[in-house]
Write an enzyme that holds these catalytic residues in place. Structure first.
Site, mmCIF file in Angstrom:
data_model
loop_
_atom_site.group_PDB
_atom_site.id
_atom_site.type_symbol
_atom_site.label_atom_id
_atom_site.label_comp_id
_atom_site.label_asym_id
_atom_site.label_seq_id
_atom_site.Cartn_x
_atom_site.Cartn_y
_atom_site.Cartn_z
ATOM 1 C CB SER A 120 -0.864 0.016 1.098
ATOM 2 O OG SER A 120 -2.048 0.623 1.009
ATOM 3 C CG ASP A 168 7.453 5.089 -11.402
ATOM 4 O OD1 ASP A 168 7.716 3.978 -11.972
ATOM 5 O OD2 ASP A 168 6.129 5.098 -11.023
ATOM 6 C CE LYS A 172 -5.558 -2.773 1.240
ATOM 7 N NZ LYS A 172 -5.849 -1.255 0.755
#
Length: 691
Positions: free
Chosen positions: A475, A486, A500
Site C-alpha cells: 500500500s 519511476d 495492495k
C-alpha cells in the site's frame, strides 16, 4: 449519498482487512440449547438490503448482481463454515444447491433463508462429529500401521455418507495425537486435549447468535467482490475501532482464523511481537499459556474472539505461544515464543536509524539505514496545532540530518514488513528525495483521477538511495517505492511487494437507517485505486525490484493470490521529470550481486528453504507411522543443527568480562540488509566512475 461517503472516507491504508474480532465471551451460566434453530431478525433483513445497495452502487468495481455472483457467494459461504469438507456430506450440498443461482434476488429482497438453513444444518453435523470424537478418543491409536493422512480437502469431492467422514476424522485425530506422542505427551492428556478441543469448538458454534450468522453471510458477499471489503457487526466494529487505535495491551498482532488455525495476519510495528523478531505473518498459533509455567491451552478450532481474550492481559505479564510456522507442514513440531504484553504507542512505531559499514573495492562505505515500520502521523496532535506532532516525514527528516553529520555515503530505506499507513505521509516522504512533481494518482469509482504531488519544492538529500522491500511491503510502502523507482531516484532491492493498490471507506450503517433499538454495524468498502505516476497500478502487481532477492513463489501469497482481487490496469501517465536513469548500471550491479550470493552461506540457506517450501507445498499426504514421522523430524533437526554449527565456524567471538560472547555479525543477523548495502555501495562506485 455521495457526500456521506466522502465525509466518512478513511485514507488509511494497510496490508490486510481486519479479521473478525468480536467480544462475545463464553458464559458458562447461560444454558445452551443444542438443537435451537436460528432465524434472521428483522434488522438482519434490512441491513442485508442496505449493504447490498451500497455495494452495488458505490463499490469501485462496477458490480453486476447476477447468477454468476450468486454462485460465488454460495461457495464462499459454504467454505466459511466447512472449508475442508469435513462436516457436510454430499446430500447436504445437493439440498443447498437449489439456492445457488437465487442469492442475487434474495439479497435484494432481504431474504436470508439460505445462510440460516445452511448454518442450522452445520450445527447438526457438528453435533454428530463431536459424538464420534468422544467415542474414538477412548482408545489410543496404533502408530505402527502404514497409512497416510490428507490434511487439505478443500478440492476433494464431498463424501456421500457420515461413515466416510468418520474415517477422515479418525486419520485427522490420529495425526494430531501422533504429533503429541512424538513430543512425549501421555495418551490420557492427549485424549483429553483433543476431545476438549472439539467440545469447545462445538460449544462456540452453539453460542452463535443471529448476528454472527448474518456477519458470515454478509462477508461471503463482500469477499465475492474484493478481499478488502468487509461487513462488521456492531460488536465486531467496536473491536475494529480498538484495533485501529492500537490502544489495547496485548502482543501487537492482528489475527485471522484460517482453516481452524488462529493465524498472524499482521505484525503491528512497535509491539511485543515485532520487538521479539520471532513471530511472523502467516505463523499459526496452536496453543497459549500464561506466565513462565502456566499450562498450554490448545486453541486449534477456537473462535477468534476467544483466542484474543486469552492472549490479551495486563501490561508487563508474559504470554507463551505455541507456534506452527507459516512454512511448516502439519507433521512438524511447534516452537514456543515468549512475549511480554505491552501497550503499543505511536513513538514505538517511529522510524529509526543506524549506520552499517560495507567494505567494497578496498573502501569502507558508511551507509545510513532508515527503518520505517509504518507510515504514521499523529492526527490528533496535528489537529490541535501542536508544532511538534509526530509523523514519518518529520522523523525521517531529523534522522537524515543526524546521519549526514556522520558523513554517510548513501541511504537505505528499509520498508520490509511495512504494510502501509497514511497516504499523506507516503507522498511527503517521497518529497524528501525529489525536488517536486507528482507522487501518486488516485482514481475513484466515478473515474475521476486525483494527482497527489510533493508539497515541498526542495530536495532534502541527493545522496545515493536504495529502497529495501519484501512481500509484506504494501500500500503506502508501494506508493513510495514506486515513485522512487519511476523517478529513477533510487534502486529498489528485495522481493516483489504485496500488491495492495486499493483504498477503503468505512461507513456507519446507522446513517442509512437511524434507530435507537439497535446498532447496525459498519461496512468497509473499496472506493478507489492507486496508480503510479507512469499510469501503472500497484494493484496485484506491486513493485518489482531492479535487484530481486530469491523468494518463495507468490501463488499462495499477496494480493494476486486472492480470487476476488481487483485487476491490475493502467491509466494515462502524468507529467514528471526523471531524476536519473539507473538502467545503465544494472548489468554490472546484477553480475556482482550474483557472484556474492553464490558464496554467501545465508543466501544458500535461503535458496534451500525456498526449495523445501516448494517440495512441502507439493506434499499432500503425511504418514501416520510413528517410525517414519520420527525419522522425518530427526532429519529436520539434524539439518538445523548442521546450519548452526556452520554459522559458528564463520562467526567471530569476543571476550567480554571473561565470557565468550558472539560479536554482532551483520552477515548472519541480517544478510539481506548486508547485501542491500553491498548493492548500494556498488551503485555509488558506478556513479562516481561514470561521472
Amino acid at each position: 449519498m455521495k457526500q456521506i461517503l466522502l465525509a466518512v472516507i478513511i485514507i488509511f491504508i494497510s496490508i490486510t482487512s481486519f479479521a473478525q474480532t468480536t467480544e462475545h465471551k463464553n458464559d458458562n451460566s447461560v444454558a445452551i440449547d443444542t438443537f435451537k434453530v436460528l432465524v434472521p431478525t428483522k434488522f438482519n433483513s434490512r441491513v442485508d438490503q442496505i449493504v447490498t445497495t451500497l455495494l452495488t452502487k458505490y463499490h469501485y468495481k462496477k458490480i453486476d448482481l447476477n447468477d454468476s455472483l450468486s454462485s460465488i457467494i454460495f461457495d464462499n459461504y459454504i467454505k466459511s463454515l466447512d472449508y475442508n469438507r469435513v462436516y457436510f456430506i454430499k446430500p447436504d450440498i445437493n439440498n443447498f444447491e437449489r439456492y445457488r443461482h437465487l442469492l442475487d434476488d434474495y439479497l435484494l429482497a432481504g431474504n436470508l433463508s439460505f445462510p440460516f438453513e445452511v448454518f442450522n444444518t452445520y450445527k447438526t453435523r457438528m453435533y454428530s462429529r463431536v459424538n464420534y470424537i468422544n467415542k474414538i478418543m477412548q482408545q489410543e491409536f496404533d502408530y505402527s500401521t502404514n497409512e497416510s493422512f490428507t490434511p487439505m480437502r478443500d478440492e476433494a469431492p464431498w463424501v456421500e455418507k457420515e461413515s466416510e467422514l468418520d474415517e477422515i476424522w479418525r486419520k485427522r485425530l490420529k495425526n494430531d495425537a501422533l504429533n503429541k506422542h512424538l513430543q512425549k505427551e501421555e495418551w490420557e492428556k492427549t485424549s483429553k486435549t483433543l476431545t476438549d478441543r472439539y467440545k469447545r469448538f462445538h460449544k462456540v458454534i452453539l453460542q452463535y447468535k443471529e448476528e454472527d450468522v448474518f456477519q458470515l453471510y454478509m462477508n461471503a458477499l463482500a469477499n465475492a467482490i474484493d478481499p478488502h471489503t468487509s461487513y462488521f457487526s456492531p460488536i465486531t466494529s467496536e473491536n475494529f475501532n480498538i484495533s485501529m487505535s492500537l490502544s489495547f495491551e496485548g502482543i501487537g498482532a492482528s489475527l485471522m482464523l484460517k482453516d481452524d488455525y488462529t493465524t498472524i495476519a499482521k505484525i503491528i510495528p512497535g509491539g511485543p511481537a515485532a520487538k521479539s523478531e520471532n513471530l511472523f505473518e502467516n505463523d499459526r498459533i496452536v496453543g497459549v499459556a500464561q506466565g513462565e509455567d502456566g499450562e498450554v491451552v490448545d486453541i486449534v478450532g477456537w473462535r477468534l474472539d476467544d483466542v484474543i481474550q486469552l492472549i490479551r492481559g495486563k501490561k508487563g505479564t508474559m504470554v507463551r505461544l505455541s507456534i506452527l510456522r507459516a512454512d511448516a507442514t502439519l507433521d512438524m513440531p511447534t516452537e514456543e515464543v515468549k512475549l511480554i504484553r505491552d501497550k503499543i504507542k505511536l513513538e514505538e512505531q517511529a522510524a529509526s536509524s543506524k549506520i552499517i559499514k560495507i567494505e567494497e573495492d578496498g573502501k569502507i562505505f558508511k551507509l545510513g539505514v532508515l527503518d520505517i515500520p509504518t507510515f504514521y502521523i499523529d492526527f490528533e496532535a496535528q489537529r490541535k496545532g501542536d508544532p511538534d506532532y509526530k509523523s514519518t516525514t518529520r522523523d525521517v527528516r531529523k534522522l537524515i540530518k543526524e546521519l549526514n553529520k556522520e558523513n554517510v555515503d548513501g541511504f537505505i530505506i528499509d520498508l520490509r514488513n511495512n504494510g502501509g499507513g497514511s497516504l499523506q505521509e507516503a507522498v511527503e516522504l517521497t518529497g524528501l528525495f525529489i525536488k517536486d512533481g507528482p507522487v501518486v494518482q488516485v482514481k475513484n469509482s466515478n473515474g475521476n483521477i486525483q494527482v497527489d504531488e510533493d508539497p515541498d519544492k526542495e530536495i532534502y538529500t541527493d545522496k545515493p538511495l536504495a529502497v529495501f522491500i519484501n512481500r509484506y511491503s504494501a500500500s503506502a510502502s508501494e506508493i513510495f517505492a514506486g515513485a522512487i523507482q519511476d523517478y529513477g531516484r533510487g534502486l529498489i532491492v528485495g522481493e516483489q511487494s504485496f500488491g495492495k493498490g486499493t483504498v477503503q471507506n468505512l461507513i456507519d450503517l446507522n446513517r442509512f437507517m437511524p434507530t435507537k433499538e439497535s446498532e447496525l454495524g459498519k461496512l468497509k468498502i473499496t472506493i478507489a485505486k492507486f496508480y503510479r505516476i507512469t499510469g501503472s497500478s500497484t494493484q496485484k502487481l506491486g513493485v518489482i525490484p531492479e535487484v530481486e532477492f530469491p523468494s518463495i513463489p507468490r501463488d499462495k501469497f499477496g494480493e494476486a493470490s486472492e480470487p476476488s482481487a481487483l485487476k491490475w490496469d493502467q491509466i494515462r501517465t502524468t507529467n514528471f521529470k526523471k531524476y536519473g536513469d539507473l538502467k545503465n548500471h544494472l548489468p554490472s550491479l546484477l553480475r556482482k550481486h550474483k557472484n556474492r550470493i553464490e558464496n554467501n552461506l545465508e543466501f544458500q540457506y535461503l535458496l534451500e528453504d525456498i526449495q523445501d517450501y516448494k517440495t512441502n507445498k507439493e506434499k499432500t499426504q503425511y504418514s501416520l507411522n510413528k517410525d517414519i514421522r520420527k525419522k522425518e523430524r530427526e532429519e529436520n533437526e539434524a539439518k538445523k543443527s548442521e546450519r548452526e554449527n556452520e554459522r559458528v565456524k564463520k562467526e567471530n567471538f569476543v571476550v567480554q568480562e571473561k565470557d565468550e560472547v558472539k560479536k554482532e555479525n551483520l552477515r548472519v543477523d541480517d544478510p539481506l540488509l548486508e547485501e542491500t548495502g553491498f548493492i548500494l555501495a556498488d551503485l555509488i562506485i558506478e556513479q562516481k566512475v561514470k561521472k
